[in-house]
Design a protein around this motif. Structure first.
Motif, PDB file in Angstrom:
ATOM      1  N   THR A   1       0.866  -1.143   0.039  1.00 43.01           N
ATOM      2  CA  THR A   1      -0.070  -0.121   0.120  1.00 43.01           C
ATOM      3  C   THR A   1       1.060   1.152   0.072  1.00 43.01           C
ATOM      4  O   THR A   1       2.002   1.088   0.645  1.00 43.01           O
ATOM      5  CB  THR A   1      -1.011  -0.015   1.089  1.00 43.01           C
ATOM      6  N   ARG A   2       0.241   2.072  -0.778  1.00 41.08           N
ATOM      7  CA  ARG A   2       1.172   3.525  -0.698  1.00 41.08           C
ATOM      8  C   ARG A   2       0.684   4.501   0.228  1.00 41.08           C
ATOM      9  O   ARG A   2      -0.614   4.756   0.351  1.00 41.08           O
ATOM     10  CB  ARG A   2       1.321   4.037  -2.322  1.00 41.08           C
ATOM     11  N   TYR A   3       1.697   5.277   1.015  1.00 45.68           N
ATOM     12  CA  TYR A   3       0.921   6.059   1.660  1.00 45.68           C
ATOM     13  C   TYR A   3       1.942   7.398   1.473  1.00 45.68           C
ATOM     14  O   TYR A   3       3.118   7.556   0.943  1.00 45.68           O
ATOM     15  CB  TYR A   3       1.164   5.878   3.407  1.00 45.68           C
ATOM     16  N   ASP A   4       1.343   8.760   1.686  1.00 45.25           N
ATOM     17  CA  ASP A   4       1.924   9.902   1.474  1.00 45.25           C
ATOM     18  C   ASP A   4       2.895  10.037   2.434  1.00 45.25           C
ATOM     19  O   ASP A   4       3.832  10.813   2.208  1.00 45.25           O
ATOM     20  CB  ASP A   4       1.165  10.907   1.348  1.00 45.25           C
ATOM     21  N   ALA A   5       3.059   9.944   3.668  1.00 49.90           N
ATOM     22  CA  ALA A   5       3.969  10.070   4.717  1.00 49.90           C
ATOM     23  C   ALA A   5       4.096   8.864   5.608  1.00 49.90           C
ATOM     24  O   ALA A   5       3.121   7.991   5.821  1.00 49.90           O
ATOM     25  CB  ALA A   5       3.725  11.426   5.657  1.00 49.90           C
ATOM     26  N   LEU A   6       5.072   8.827   6.250  1.00 54.31           N
ATOM     27  CA  LEU A   6       5.606   7.636   7.143  1.00 54.31           C
ATOM     28  C   LEU A   6       4.689   7.815   8.285  1.00 54.31           C
ATOM     29  O   LEU A   6       4.387   6.631   8.855  1.00 54.31           O
ATOM     30  CB  LEU A   6       7.030   7.592   7.525  1.00 54.31           C
ATOM     31  N   ARG A   7       4.090   8.919   8.819  1.00 53.99           N
ATOM     32  CA  ARG A   7       3.356   9.091  10.009  1.00 53.99           C
ATOM     33  C   ARG A   7       2.197   8.555   9.958  1.00 53.99           C
ATOM     34  O   ARG A   7       1.298   8.244  10.893  1.00 53.99           O
ATOM     35  CB  ARG A   7       3.470  10.421  10.746  1.00 53.99           C
ATOM     36  N   LYS A   8       1.508   8.088   8.532  1.00 52.07           N
ATOM     37  CA  LYS A   8       0.348   7.711   8.296  1.00 52.07           C
ATOM     38  C   LYS A   8       0.151   6.170   8.018  1.00 52.07           C
ATOM     39  O   LYS A   8      -0.762   5.777   7.719  1.00 52.07           O
ATOM     40  CB  LYS A   8      -0.312   8.209   6.976  1.00 52.07           C
ATOM     41  N   VAL A   9       1.292   5.600   8.346  1.00 52.08           N
ATOM     42  CA  VAL A   9       1.416   4.030   8.208  1.00 52.08           C
ATOM     43  C   VAL A   9       0.774   3.364   9.350  1.00 52.08           C
ATOM     44  O   VAL A   9       1.333   3.807  10.542  1.00 52.08           O
ATOM     45  CB  VAL A   9       2.875   3.523   7.840  1.00 52.08           C
ATOM     46  N   PRO A  10      -0.113   2.536   9.182  1.00 49.88           N
ATOM     47  CA  PRO A  10      -0.860   1.791  10.548  1.00 49.88           C
ATOM     48  C   PRO A  10       0.019   0.853  11.114  1.00 49.88           C
ATOM     49  O   PRO A  10       1.196   0.496  10.358  1.00 49.88           O
ATOM     50  CB  PRO A  10      -2.061   1.370   9.910  1.00 49.88           C
ATOM     51  N   PHE A  11      -0.347   0.272  12.129  1.00 51.00           N
ATOM     52  CA  PHE A  11       0.303  -0.879  12.757  1.00 51.00           C
ATOM     53  C   PHE A  11       0.170  -2.242  12.036  1.00 51.00           C
ATOM     54  O   PHE A  11      -0.916  -2.414  11.614  1.00 51.00           O
ATOM     55  CB  PHE A  11      -0.142  -1.109  14.298  1.00 51.00           C
ATOM     56  N   TYR A  12       1.406  -2.562  11.823  1.00 53.18           N
ATOM     57  CA  TYR A  12       1.368  -3.914  10.973  1.00 53.18           C
ATOM     58  C   TYR A  12       0.413  -5.292  11.862  1.00 53.18           C
ATOM     59  O   TYR A  12       0.910  -5.540  12.810  1.00 53.18           O
ATOM     60  CB  TYR A  12       2.583  -4.319  10.520  1.00 53.18           C
ATOM     61  N   GLU A  13      -0.549  -5.621  11.304  1.00 51.67           N
ATOM     62  CA  GLU A  13      -1.281  -6.497  11.863  1.00 51.67           C
ATOM     63  C   GLU A  13      -0.798  -7.844  12.259  1.00 51.67           C
ATOM     64  O   GLU A  13      -0.871  -8.613  13.261  1.00 51.67           O
ATOM     65  CB  GLU A  13      -2.536  -6.938  11.344  1.00 51.67           C
ATOM     66  N   ASN A  14       0.316  -8.238  11.336  1.00 50.78           N
ATOM     67  CA  ASN A  14       0.769  -9.452  11.535  1.00 50.78           C
ATOM     68  C   ASN A  14       2.068  -9.497  12.364  1.00 50.78           C
ATOM     69  O   ASN A  14       3.002 -10.428  12.097  1.00 50.78           O
ATOM     70  CB  ASN A  14       0.924 -10.483  10.161  1.00 50.78           C
ATOM     71  N   PHE A  15       2.570  -8.539  12.633  1.00 56.77           N
ATOM     72  CA  PHE A  15       3.848  -8.348  13.465  1.00 56.77           C
ATOM     73  C   PHE A  15       4.076  -9.278  14.469  1.00 56.77           C
ATOM     74  O   PHE A  15       5.195  -9.699  14.712  1.00 56.77           O
ATOM     75  CB  PHE A  15       3.972  -6.739  13.777  1.00 56.77           C
ATOM     76  N   VAL A  16       3.161  -9.307  15.445  1.00 58.10           N
ATOM     77  CA  VAL A  16       3.431 -10.069  16.809  1.00 58.10           C
ATOM     78  C   VAL A  16       3.461 -11.606  16.200  1.00 58.10           C
ATOM     79  O   VAL A  16       4.254 -12.504  16.506  1.00 58.10           O
ATOM     80  CB  VAL A  16       2.432  -9.912  17.554  1.00 58.10           C
ATOM     81  N   LYS A  17       2.890 -11.982  15.082  1.00 57.52           N
ATOM     82  CA  LYS A  17       2.798 -13.243  14.855  1.00 57.52           C
ATOM     83  C   LYS A  17       3.954 -13.646  14.092  1.00 57.52           C
ATOM     84  O   LYS A  17       4.599 -14.732  14.338  1.00 57.52           O
ATOM     85  CB  LYS A  17       1.520 -13.573  13.727  1.00 57.52           C
ATOM     86  N   GLU A  18       4.487 -12.739  13.152  1.00 56.84           N
ATOM     87  CA  GLU A  18       5.632 -13.052  12.406  1.00 56.84           C
ATOM     88  C   GLU A  18       6.821 -13.161  13.579  1.00 56.84           C
ATOM     89  O   GLU A  18       7.809 -13.953  13.225  1.00 56.84           O
ATOM     90  CB  GLU A  18       6.009 -12.190  11.318  1.00 56.84           C
ATOM     91  N   ARG A  19       7.107 -12.423  14.504  1.00 60.03           N
ATOM     92  CA  ARG A  19       7.853 -12.185  15.582  1.00 60.03           C
ATOM     93  C   ARG A  19       8.008 -13.615  16.352  1.00 60.03           C
ATOM     94  O   ARG A  19       8.962 -14.174  16.644  1.00 60.03           O
ATOM     95  CB  ARG A  19       7.892 -11.013  16.510  1.00 60.03           C
ATOM     96  N   PHE A  20       6.705 -14.191  16.702  1.00 60.57           N
ATOM     97  CA  PHE A  20       6.637 -15.084  17.343  1.00 60.57           C
ATOM     98  C   PHE A  20       6.953 -16.712  16.378  1.00 60.57           C
ATOM     99  O   PHE A  20       7.640 -17.417  17.193  1.00 60.57           O
ATOM    100  CB  PHE A  20       5.001 -15.402  17.737  1.00 60.57           C
ATOM    101  N   GLU A  21       6.573 -16.592  15.168  1.00 57.49           N
ATOM    102  CA  GLU A  21       7.140 -17.606  14.318  1.00 57.49           C
ATOM    103  C   GLU A  21       8.704 -17.751  14.288  1.00 57.49           C
ATOM    104  O   GLU A  21       9.203 -18.802  14.165  1.00 57.49           O
ATOM    105  CB  GLU A  21       6.330 -17.490  12.931  1.00 57.49           C
ATOM    106  N   ARG A  22       9.252 -16.557  13.949  1.00 58.39           N
ATOM    107  CA  ARG A  22      10.875 -16.340  14.169  1.00 58.39           C
ATOM    108  C   ARG A  22      11.175 -16.958  15.380  1.00 58.39           C
ATOM    109  O   ARG A  22      12.144 -17.703  15.369  1.00 58.39           O
ATOM    110  CB  ARG A  22      11.076 -14.834  13.910  1.00 58.39           C
ATOM    111  N   CYS A  23      11.067 -16.554  16.381  1.00 52.69           N
ATOM    112  CA  CYS A  23      11.303 -16.919  17.690  1.00 52.69           C
ATOM    113  C   CYS A  23      11.177 -18.578  17.822  1.00 52.69           C
ATOM    114  O   CYS A  23      11.947 -19.262  18.344  1.00 52.69           O
ATOM    115  CB  CYS A  23      10.747 -16.462  18.950  1.00 52.69           C
ATOM    116  N   LEU A  24       9.912 -18.865  17.288  1.00 53.75           N
ATOM    117  CA  LEU A  24       9.565 -20.518  17.348  1.00 53.75           C
ATOM    118  C   LEU A  24      10.563 -21.094  16.365  1.00 53.75           C
ATOM    119  O   LEU A  24      11.020 -22.287  16.652  1.00 53.75           O
ATOM    120  CB  LEU A  24       8.344 -20.699  17.078  1.00 53.75           C
ATOM    121  N   ASP A  25      10.996 -20.773  15.354  1.00 53.61           N
ATOM    122  CA  ASP A  25      11.871 -21.375  14.448  1.00 53.61           C
ATOM    123  C   ASP A  25      13.116 -21.540  15.132  1.00 53.61           C
ATOM    124  O   ASP A  25      13.981 -22.674  14.892  1.00 53.61           O
ATOM    125  CB  ASP A  25      11.980 -20.550  13.157  1.00 53.61           C
ATOM    126  N   LEU A  26      13.902 -20.422  15.673  1.00 60.45           N
ATOM    127  CA  LEU A  26      15.015 -20.508  16.318  1.00 60.45           C
ATOM    128  C   LEU A  26      15.050 -21.344  17.432  1.00 60.45           C
ATOM    129  O   LEU A  26      16.170 -21.863  17.900  1.00 60.45           O
ATOM    130  CB  LEU A  26      15.381 -19.008  16.709  1.00 60.45           C
TER     131      LEU A  26
END
Length: 280
Positions: free
Chosen positions: A206-231
């Motif tokens: 998705t394209r945004y005009d400014a960095l401050r308009k970027v919302p929170f990534y909904e899969n951030f916690v899930k991806e971090r958890f899967e990364r820690c689980l793989d390690l």
């Protein structure tokens, strides 16, 4: 009023004695009889002021807090000043009477000469230390070489100390793939989806005009958890790779001259059969 004059010492030092300390005249302060748990429970039901009663361990007294004292404690708990009449934002009161337009320092005396001349007392102290070092009375500090706690008893001097097991077997974790142009908050046009169902990635560029308009990534916690689980669950093992020439694996064939005698020319032919000839 402070009756006990033992000072700021732990009161457990007096737990084996029949007194709790000494008064201003040096007399012992005998320990009073403390009510039991049953008496304290009955007092909590009958006495209306029990909730504001505290026990002073130093003076061995039971004190009932007054309303102003309770108010001060509540203000301290809330992070406020204990005195309700204190105003930390009151206007500044200048204690000096400065003439208008004649602001000057409190002292305009010239710098004394002793600030620019080397101190003779420090010079005497340096001479005294130098004389003590030359005579051997004072030895300067030297850093001693730190010896290892454990070492090989039969190890030669030219051998290097072996590394620990954790150092030898340490395998760094694989790094995550760096983000590309599609993860940018302002990706190029060719990375934007053209159709609603066109999704080849786990996220939608998705394209945004400014960095401050970027919302929170909904899969951030899930991806971090899967990364820690793989390690945690995926072990890392060192594999020894053998560098072998494939030509060395093939057997060496003997030369045709060494296999003689063997038939070289066609001597007889049988015609009239269509299948395999197994006997004559």
């Amino acid at each position: 009023r402070q009756r006990n004059r033992v000072g700021n010492v732990p009161m457990r030092w007096y737990k084996d004695f029949d007194h709790i300390g000494y008064d201003v005249e040096g007399e012992k302060l005998l320990r009073k009889h403390r009510p039991g748990e049953v008496d304290q429970f009955l007092a909590s039901r009958d006495d209306p002021n029990y909730w504001r009663t505290i026990y002073d361990e130093v003076n061995d007294e039971t004190i009932t807090l007054t309303d102003p004292e309770l108010n001060s404690i509540l203000r301290i708990v809330k992070g406020k000043y204990a005195d309700p009449t204190y105003d930390p934002y009151e206007p500044w009161v200048d204690l000096f009477d400065w003439p208008e337009g004649k602001l000057h320092p409190l002292s305009s005396a010239p710098e004394p000469k002793r600030r620019f001349v080397p101190s003779k007392w420090e010079a005497k102290q340096v001479v005294k230390l130098v004389r003590a070092i030359r005579k051997g009375w004072l030895k300067p500090r030297t850093e001693e070489a730190k010896k290892p706690d454990a070492y090989l008893l039969w190890q030669e001097d030219d051998q290097a100390a072996p590394k620990s097991w954790r150092t030898r077997m340490h395998i760094p974790a694989p790094k995550t793939k760096p983000p590309g142009h599609a993860e940018s908050y302002n990706p190029p046009v060719e990375y934007l989806p053209t159709e609603p169902g066109d999704r080849t990635r786990p996220f939608l560029p998705t394209r945004y005009d400014a960095l401050r308009k970027v919302p929170f990534y909904e899969n951030f916690v899930k991806e971090r958890f899967e990364r820690c689980l793989d390690l945690y669950l995926c072990p890392r093992v060192k594999k020894i790779r053998l560098r072998i020439d494939p030509d060395t694996l093939l057997p060496k064939l003997p030369k045709s001259r060494e296999l003689e005698p063997f038939p070289k020319e066609e001597f007889l032919q049988y015609h009239g059969h269509s299948g395999k000839v197994r006997c004559i």
